[in-house]
Design an enzyme around this catalytic site. Sequence first.
Site, mmCIF file in Angstrom:
data_model
loop_
_atom_site.group_PDB
_atom_site.id
_atom_site.type_symbol
_atom_site.label_atom_id
_atom_site.label_comp_id
_atom_site.label_asym_id
_atom_site.label_seq_id
_atom_site.Cartn_x
_atom_site.Cartn_y
_atom_site.Cartn_z
ATOM 1 N N ASN A 13 -68.514 21.302 31.068
ATOM 2 C CA ASN A 13 -68.935 22.693 31.222
ATOM 3 C C ASN A 13 -67.804 23.566 30.671
ATOM 4 O OD1 ASN A 13 -69.725 25.220 31.992
ATOM 5 N ND2 ASN A 13 -69.771 24.810 34.201
ATOM 6 N N LYS A 15 -67.811 26.623 30.169
ATOM 7 C CA LYS A 15 -67.881 27.978 30.752
ATOM 8 C C LYS A 15 -67.756 29.030 29.634
ATOM 9 C CE LYS A 15 -66.513 26.040 35.116
ATOM 10 N NZ LYS A 15 -65.870 26.166 36.402
ATOM 11 N N HIS A 100 -75.185 26.591 39.001
ATOM 12 C CA HIS A 100 -73.730 26.459 39.150
ATOM 13 C C HIS A 100 -73.244 27.478 40.184
ATOM 14 C CE1 HIS A 100 -69.457 26.571 38.265
ATOM 15 N NE2 HIS A 100 -69.621 25.375 37.741
ATOM 16 N N GLU A 102 -70.809 29.395 40.221
ATOM 17 C CA GLU A 102 -70.415 30.698 39.660
ATOM 18 C C GLU A 102 -71.638 31.579 39.430
ATOM 19 O OE1 GLU A 102 -68.075 29.121 36.442
ATOM 20 O OE2 GLU A 102 -66.649 28.368 37.928
ATOM 21 N N GLU A 172 -70.760 19.788 43.442
ATOM 22 C CA GLU A 172 -69.554 20.542 43.103
ATOM 23 C C GLU A 172 -69.129 21.386 44.306
ATOM 24 O OE1 GLU A 172 -69.014 20.988 38.595
ATOM 25 O OE2 GLU A 172 -70.081 22.732 39.305
ATOM 26 N N GLY A 178 -61.998 24.777 39.812
ATOM 27 C CA GLY A 178 -60.948 25.597 39.198
ATOM 28 C C GLY A 178 -59.707 25.768 40.055
ATOM 29 N N SER A 218 -62.378 20.185 39.625
ATOM 30 C CA SER A 218 -61.012 19.737 39.318
ATOM 31 C C SER A 218 -60.929 18.248 38.993
ATOM 32 C CB SER A 218 -60.044 20.083 40.461
ATOM 33 O OG SER A 218 -59.992 21.492 40.633
HETATM 34 P P1 13P Z 1 -63.151 22.641 37.066
HETATM 35 O O1 13P Z 1 -63.175 21.238 36.493
HETATM 36 O O2 13P Z 1 -62.380 23.596 36.247
HETATM 37 O O3 13P Z 1 -62.757 22.625 38.502
HETATM 38 O O4 13P Z 1 -64.658 23.170 37.016
HETATM 39 C C1 13P Z 1 -65.659 22.367 37.498
HETATM 40 C C2 13P Z 1 -66.952 23.003 37.214
HETATM 41 O O5 13P Z 1 -67.249 24.085 37.689
HETATM 42 C C3 13P Z 1 -67.869 22.291 36.324
HETATM 43 O O6 13P Z 1 -69.127 22.860 36.343
#
Ligand code: 13P
Length: 260
Positions: A13, A15, A100, A102, A172, A178, A218
Amino acid sequence: MNRKYRNTIIAANLKMNMLPSDIKPYAEALKPAAASHGKRCGIVVCPSFLLVPQAIKSFRDSRISVGAQNINQYESGAYTGEVSAPQLADLGVRYVIIGHSERRTLFGETDEAVNAKVHAALAANLRPIVCVGETLTQREMGVTGDVITLQVKSALAGVPAAKMRRIVIAYEPVWAIGTGLAATDEDAATVCREIRTLVRGLYGARIARAVSILYGGSMNEHNARGLLSQPDIDGGLIGSASLSPEALSAIIEIASHDYL
Ligand code: 13P
């Protein structure tokens, strides 16, 4: 993971990172790992919408599939600024991340909207990667199981058994995204096992055994081995680490091993 019953998937991802001009060199750097391990490990790269056409072009001659990070639930119409599932499918997109955290927290996406998007993706023949996960407060309150159950049940509402083999579920935990603080192997394994049990209750043992459940939050080349060696974790949804093709290649390599 358990390769006998289900596919291993490593999904990146990206982002809202990278420029359109970054995609070609990124793809070239990723292709050797895909050529070596792409048979044993499904690889999906999900860039921003604007980068999707270049990604389709750059990954065309590889085992890497392109995914999107979101869709609108409607097929077409007066929805300014939105992108539909049929538009993405027409370009050659194969997967789409749905729900997701976010999108849920920053853009107010509800369980109902997530469910509508899952149906829209399936109707356009895209494979949904459905994200679920609890916040830190919810974990501390001891309601992780309830939160995950509600999210999984609502996301899958009305999805017929015949379509379930197209669905990928990603666990997740919000607090692990993150933060550099991944869930422990045991915690991730526990929730992924609970998700499989839930799918078993909804769709029966055969479908539950075949659904790929990914862990995200992470995950990197250092902790991937421990996470991926858990029987109910079939791959990863990788954010930050996926921005480095070297780190992502290392994770793909790790995911192509047999652990069980
Ligand atoms: P990180 O690997 O940066 O923690 O993000 C995970 C994520 O949100 C994948 O969709």
